[in-house]
Motif scaffolding. Structure first.
Motif, short mmCIF file in Angstrom:
data_model
loop_
_atom_site.label_atom_id
_atom_site.label_comp_id
_atom_site.label_asym_id
_atom_site.label_seq_id
_atom_site.Cartn_x
_atom_site.Cartn_y
_atom_site.Cartn_z
N ALA A 60 0.82 -1.22 0.00
CA ALA A 60 0.00 0.00 0.00
C ALA A 60 0.85 1.26 0.00
CB ALA A 60 -0.95 -0.02 1.20
N ASP A 61 2.00 1.24 0.67
CA ASP A 61 2.87 2.42 0.67
C ASP A 61 3.83 2.45 -0.52
OD1 ASP A 61 4.75 0.49 1.28
OD2 ASP A 61 5.24 1.29 3.26
N GLN A 80 -4.78 0.98 1.49
CA GLN A 80 -4.56 1.19 2.92
C GLN A 80 -5.76 0.67 3.71
OE1 GLN A 80 -1.88 2.28 4.29
NE2 GLN A 80 -0.76 3.49 2.78
#
Length: 500
Positions: A287-288, A500
């Motif tokens: 997600a990051d 996220q």
């Protein structure tokens, strides 16, 4: 209609109550009776006849009498061992089975069962149109192919065939019909892979060709913008693309060039790890966007790689072994990575400096599918042994539906309904309890992975008489599930980036 393969899993734990009643010392040592029961069908609906069937448990004493209390308002009972009973209203009922032996010793077991309301007469899913260029492919679209959708609504899909005549096709949805925008064979190579769309709106696809391993097509006209050579070819990969347009994919061959690669959106190679095996799998991005997860199908292990420079995040790859081609990786909200093999579904936890197996279960060949996530957190995966619903915490099976699935990653809608293609030409739709609510006949062979758009429209590819067709299916009051991974590639662009 096909039937579920497994029987009821208890909705709550079974309560066991024992009492002993004896009249003389001669029967004090008689073993107590003990029994458990199940029902079929597993997800009954109101007005449907249910079979309640009981069996003595291990070490049970002889059972003389069986007595059932069905928990309905009328207080219905039965003294048969395996009675039938019908509930006239939906709801949750506590069923009690009491068994006795000749000495009067008794035992009670109880379970709550949920009776569902009847489904609508007709689930509102219908074929709006089908489209084809009439290109004979001679084989199915493999790589769990799925259509991708551009920001302007254009649908892109592949027609993969051996040799140089494979095409990427762009179609305009005209509502009740489809119009060809373009059909491009500019790559000139076999395309056993699903496409993806970058942040600039253009199309990326891998190819079975040493010189055209990764390709970028112009979304406007299908022209080849650039190709990347890796001196080996690619199969069963959907390129993962981050928000900057960087591209990630694996290779097919177990040659010195077998490995994993990253490119810029302009076609410059950013990094590679080679001579490490074959990667017949679609990678995913955390997600990051700091980590890319690849599945090495030589050894059945997940590789965690730093997206920026290609260094390994885990020095030792992690997995259960038994790798085999075709899986589409996915990621849960807590960062758990899921993959499938010929014999397993596996969950991997990223613990920072290393990874660990969270759980693994045995399956009958889910290698050419992948795991998706429903709105309540349940997992769904296709296999040759059926469609499986799994508990995300431990991988335990909630239910299985007996259809044969290959080259189809399921998709889940906002209502929790599951869409999946079968090997017999049907797109099946199931409710979250495993009941079949629709079966649409689309062809005579494998139906690929469905894609669900925001308005609930489903696009899917199917094969009929060796011709690949694209179908539009309208579904009322629907859309993709609000979940971390509702379909192949996570979204309608197949970018493979976790949420996220």
């Amino acid at each position: 209609m096909r039937k579920l393969k497994i029987l009821l899993l208890p909705l709550i734990s079974v309560a066991l109550l024992f009492s002993c009643e004896t009249e003389d010392d001669d029967v004090v040592d008689m073993p107590a009776p003990s029994a458990d029961f199940n029902i079929t069908p597993i997800a009954p609906i109101e007005g449907e006849e249910i079979l309640f069937y009981a069996d003595p448990e291990e070490n049970s004493g002889a059972i003389e009498k069986w007595h059932w209390e069905f928990g309905d308002p009328e207080g219905s009972t039965s003294d048969k061992r395996n009675p039938y009973f019908t509930y006239n209203a939906a709801g949750t009922y506590e069923v009690v089975l009491k068994v006795l032996n000749t000495s009067g010793t008794s035992m009670e077991s109880s379970k709550r069962i949920t009776v569902l309301p009847p489904p609508p007469d007709e689930f509102p899913a219908n074929v709006a149109w089908e489209f084809t260029t009439n290109t004979e492919v001679g084989n199915i679209n493999d790589g769990s192919s799925a259509p991708v959708i551009g920001d302007d609504g254009t649908i892109y899909y592949t027609e993969s065939r051996a040799g140089s005549d494979s095409k990427v096709v762009a179609v305009i949805d005209k509502g009740e019909s489809a119009e060809l925008k373009w059909a491009s064979n500019a790559i000139g190579a076999e395309l056993p892979n699903a496409p993806s769309i970058g942040p600039d709106g253009n199309i990326y696809i891998n190819a079975w060709n040493d010189d055209f391993a990764i390709n970028k097509l112009n979304a406007a006209d299908g022209a080849l913008m650039w190709s990347g050579a890796i001196n080996t070819d690619v199969s069963n990969n959907t390129p993962a693309i981050d928000s900057e347009g960087n591209v990630y994919h694996g290779s097919r061959a177990q040659s010195p060039n077998g490995g994993i690669y990253s490119w810029t959106s302009e076609g410059e190679k950013r990094w590679e790890i080679t001579n490490v095996g074959a990667f017949y799998a679609s990678p995913v991005i955390s997600a990051d966007e700091s980590t890319v997860y690849f599945f090495n199908t030589d050894n059945g292990q997940i590789w965690a790689v730093n997206a920026e420079d290609g260094t390994q995040k885990w020095e030792t790859p992690v997995g259960a072994g038994n790798g085999i081609y075709g899986t589409s990786l996915s990621v849960d909200a807590d960062g758990t990575i899921y993959y499938t093999t010929k014999t397993q579904v596996v969950a991997i936890t990223d613990e920072g400096e290393t990874g660990a197996i969270k759980w693994e279960i045995e399956v009958d060949d889910a290698s050419n599918s992948g795991v998706v996530i429903g709105p309540e957190g349940d997992l769904y995966v296709g296999s040759l042994g059926g469609l499986l619903s799994l508990n995300a915490s431990d991988g335990s099976v909630n239910w299985t539906y007996d259809i044969e699935i290959a080259e189809s990653v399921p998709a889940v809608d906002v209502n929790g309904n599951i869409y999946v293609g079968s090997t017999d030409g049907f797109l099946y739709i199931f409710n979250p309890d495993g009941g079949q609510i629709k079966a649409l006949e689309l062809g005579d062979n494998i139906v690929n992975s469905p894609t669900i758009t925001e308005d609930g429209t489903v696009y899917v590819e199917a094969s009929s008489n060796s011709i690949i067709k694209l179908f539009k299916i309208t579904v009322e009051d629907s859309g993709p599930a609000d979940s971390p991974w509702p379909m192949k590639g996570q979204n309608i662009k197949n970018t493979g980036v976790a949420q996220q």
